[in-house]
Motif scaffolding. Sequence first.
Motif, mmCIF file in Angstrom:
data_model
loop_
_atom_site.group_PDB
_atom_site.id
_atom_site.type_symbol
_atom_site.label_atom_id
_atom_site.label_comp_id
_atom_site.label_asym_id
_atom_site.label_seq_id
_atom_site.Cartn_x
_atom_site.Cartn_y
_atom_site.Cartn_z
ATOM 1 N N GLU A 664 -2.199 9.843 -6.391
ATOM 2 C CA GLU A 664 -2.708 9.189 -5.191
ATOM 3 C C GLU A 664 -2.465 7.670 -5.262
ATOM 4 O O GLU A 664 -2.325 7.098 -6.347
ATOM 5 C CB GLU A 664 -4.203 9.483 -5.039
ATOM 6 N N ILE A 665 -2.451 7.067 -4.069
ATOM 7 C CA ILE A 665 -2.326 5.608 -3.989
ATOM 8 C C ILE A 665 -3.661 5.017 -4.419
ATOM 9 O O ILE A 665 -4.707 5.264 -3.805
ATOM 10 C CB ILE A 665 -1.964 5.140 -2.568
ATOM 11 N N SER A 666 -3.619 4.237 -5.501
ATOM 12 C CA SER A 666 -4.857 3.683 -6.057
ATOM 13 C C SER A 666 -5.131 2.254 -5.605
ATOM 14 O O SER A 666 -6.241 1.746 -5.764
ATOM 15 C CB SER A 666 -4.800 3.718 -7.588
ATOM 16 N N GLY A 667 -4.124 1.584 -5.079
ATOM 17 C CA GLY A 667 -4.337 0.202 -4.663
ATOM 18 C C GLY A 667 -3.059 -0.434 -4.147
ATOM 19 O O GLY A 667 -2.013 0.224 -4.015
ATOM 20 N N ALA A 668 -3.125 -1.719 -3.835
ATOM 21 C CA ALA A 668 -1.962 -2.476 -3.359
ATOM 22 C C ALA A 668 -2.090 -3.926 -3.837
ATOM 23 O O ALA A 668 -3.191 -4.462 -3.945
ATOM 24 C CB ALA A 668 -1.866 -2.422 -1.840
ATOM 25 N N GLU A 669 -0.947 -4.533 -4.123
ATOM 26 C CA GLU A 669 -0.920 -5.939 -4.531
ATOM 27 C C GLU A 669 -0.460 -6.790 -3.349
ATOM 28 O O GLU A 669 0.571 -6.514 -2.728
ATOM 29 C CB GLU A 669 -0.006 -6.161 -5.721
ATOM 30 N N ALA A 670 -1.241 -7.827 -3.027
ATOM 31 C CA ALA A 670 -0.894 -8.743 -1.931
ATOM 32 C C ALA A 670 0.105 -9.773 -2.441
ATOM 33 O O ALA A 670 -0.193 -10.533 -3.363
ATOM 34 C CB ALA A 670 -2.145 -9.428 -1.396
ATOM 35 N N LEU A 671 1.287 -9.809 -1.851
ATOM 36 C CA LEU A 671 2.364 -10.730 -2.240
ATOM 37 C C LEU A 671 2.738 -11.571 -1.025
ATOM 38 O O LEU A 671 3.047 -11.015 0.042
ATOM 39 C CB LEU A 671 3.578 -9.954 -2.755
ATOM 40 N N ILE A 672 2.718 -12.910 -1.192
ATOM 41 C CA ILE A 672 2.955 -13.774 -0.027
ATOM 42 C C ILE A 672 4.426 -14.157 0.070
ATOM 43 O O ILE A 672 5.158 -14.208 -0.927
ATOM 44 C CB ILE A 672 2.077 -15.041 -0.079
ATOM 45 N N ARG A 673 4.841 -14.414 1.309
ATOM 46 C CA ARG A 673 6.175 -14.912 1.624
ATOM 47 C C ARG A 673 6.024 -16.033 2.655
ATOM 48 O O ARG A 673 5.038 -16.107 3.372
ATOM 49 C CB ARG A 673 7.063 -13.800 2.216
#
Length: 910
Positions: A664-673
């Motif tokens: 399962e998808i456990s999380g996400a990392e926020a990456l800026i551009r």
Amino acid sequence: MERKITTTGTVASEKSHKNIILLLALAVISFLSRFYDLPFSYGINFAFGNVSIFLILRYYGVTKAFIVAAIVNLLEWYFLNPNFYILFFTLEILFVGILYKKTKYNVLFIDALYWIFVGSPAIAIVFYLHRGTIGNECYLIMVNKSINGFLNMLIADMIMSYIPIQKIAGLKKSKFADLNKMLIHLTIASVFGPFLLYTLLDGWLSQERMNAEVCSMLERTGSSIMSEASEWEIKELRKVRLKSPLQLSKFSSIIEKNSIEEGIEILLVDKSHNVYITNTDDGQYKEVYNWQDNGEITKIDDNTFQWLPAHKGLSFDLSRWSQGFYINTKTFDNVDLVILVKKPLRNHIENAWENYLNKLLVLLGFSVASISVAIAMSSFLSRDLSKLTISTTGLPEKLKRQESIEWPNISFSQVNSLVENFKVMSENLVNLFSETRIMNNQLLLQTRELEKSREQMRRLAYYDTLTELPNRLCFTEYLENLLNSPEKKKLAVMFIDLNRFKRINDTLGHEIGDILIKEIGKRLSYFLKEDSFVARLGGDEFVVVLEYRDIEMVSKAAASINKMLSDTVVIRQDGKVHELHVAGSIGISLYPDDAFEKSTLLKKADIAMYAAKETGENTYKFYSELTELDTVEKLFLEQNLCKALERDEIIINYQPKMDVKTGEISGAEALIRWNSPQHGLISPAEFIPLAEEIGIINQIGEWVLIEACKQNKMWQDKGYPKMRISVNLSLRQLKGNNFVKTVERALEISGLESKYLELEITEGFFMKNSEFVIEILTELKNMGICISIDDFGTGYSSLGRIKELPVNILKIDRSFVTNICCEESNKAIVVAIIELAHSLGLRVLAEGVETIEDLNVLRELHCDEIQGYYLSKSLPAEEFEKFILGFMAEQIERSKQIKGMEVAYHEKKY
């Protein structure tokens, strides 16, 4: 030096202008004073025009004084018709000026010599040549001019002694008054002043008395004649007018009868000035006599006048006054006849001159006597004062040497009291010197200690305490002095920054970092020569200033420094040996090619250093090699980055994380551009360092934190699976103003539960300011926030310290995960990290998973989570939602397949 020369030249110019102004002012005063002499009576006067000339003589010298005197005298001859003897005042200037310059005698003494031996004899000679005789008139002129000249000199000397004209004009400092000269001045002034005032007043009063007596006598005589003539009939008077012998004889009898006053001259004339009768027989009066011709007439009363011959050129004597007369006129009413009663001044003038001569001679006698007394008194007093001066000269030094002082016996009680005071003071000074000697010894010790302290303060102010190299302040002054030096030398400013120092410092600690910096400082010190200078600006930044001949010399120097920095640094500490490899990036700016001032030179060297760092390690770059586009581009990025948030140009992408066990998808990392309108998408590697440099990283970080929390909460509200959103932190954010409050505010604004927020920090954070970082992260963890260490395995941290850190997850760096199925060394490192983490109760996430083979190996090693392109690249929020929906559909389909396979298996089995 140039500034001093310019200032001195300006002051000299101002003094020159003031000198000229003062000289012209004195010359003008000298000329104007000729119009306002001090008249006594009957030709005797005192003029003070030479006072200003004597001041010019003392201030500007004999040449200028003689020239001014000559010019002023010529103007006086032209406008005022003076007597010839003013020439001797000009010669007086020349005589006194020359002798004073050569002998330095007292000017009053020199002036007296002039009038005794030069001025007065010369006047007598001129008078004799003009008149052929010498009498009281000549003696009076001699005494008058001598006293007048000496008086001018006396007044000028007193003005110079007591009125600081040049100080008032800002030309010279004032001097102390001379006691001897003051006594002489006071003595002479006390004699001259009252005597001249008495003579002046006496002369005026005598003249007034004479005017009154003569007027009365003339009026009385004229009135008596008119009274007798008034008894005549008109026709008898007309016969006189017609020159009848009988009537003329009768009228002559009346005139003779009234000619009883001595020296009275009586004339009967008509209005046409024809003479009818006179009481004189010397043939003085001809047929026609106009008494008003060729004269200056002064009205005494209604009918009485004084007549003096008109001025005609230079005069050599006082004969003008001896030729004058008083005259009274009586006019008949009905007949054209006038009675003239005259009184010549000759006899009275001679008496007046003799009186003046006697008084002036008495004045001279008194002056000589008073001067002699003044000189004797001043000599007597100055002798005693000279003795006292000799005894007290160098008195402190004599007392220091313990010499015996011979005190004089003084005749004056006041001065003797002064001597006694000096004796008492000397005894006190001896005692004081003894105490001072002790205090001086103590002061000497204190001075030495102060010198040591001053040197220590100077070392602290100008030198780096770690490397003992000059610091930024010392470098700034050194470079400024070089740039301001008259010798314009070619200079190269090398800005040196150590590569990888931060990582070494964060990993091995500050103590190792300090040792490394000291070693680098020593190596750069060896590079020093007479034409070079090295300083530590701070941190891992150094600067070298080099005098060079050509660019090749600078390039060789930079290459030598890079080679020296790249040599291995061996550090032994606590039984451990650390072999450290550092390299340097060098930026070079040149004077005067690149800039003329120190700040610009250093800034351009800094820019060139960053360009060298971007090019690669262990290299150098000249600022002149950079294109203008590079620097303009960086400036453009700085200017636009500051407004990027306002323009909504900063965007956030999200990269998913997956639980290896559940799938399962456990999380996400926020990456800026940064979505720049001019440059398109710009990666964080390009603009994050720039944001830290210009100080807006905290603002960007806070915005990302709030937006990521809001986005996660929005997904939860839409029914997506609840998962953690991870946000990367920088050390500047942790050091900002109360970061914990910032996190609390982000959770409050978004409404997100703290357990669904994950904060990522790099491993090096714990090695730098570890206590500070641990304290903040502990507080965050206690709030329920998940803490993860990013890029784990690359920071050289002590694995033994991991258990002390308030973390939940270790993220294995992608460099260990890539090709893990093929690289046994990477696999061994990953195994060790996973086992360590699990033993400490920590979860493990592997970054950079790109293939199914990598996933299978990590599953076998019991890795907890993965992240990488195998799942997905970072996606905008909308595309991330689609990815989640697609992933969930695939997961449901996969679950159905697995369930179908399980049902078929059971059916087949049973």
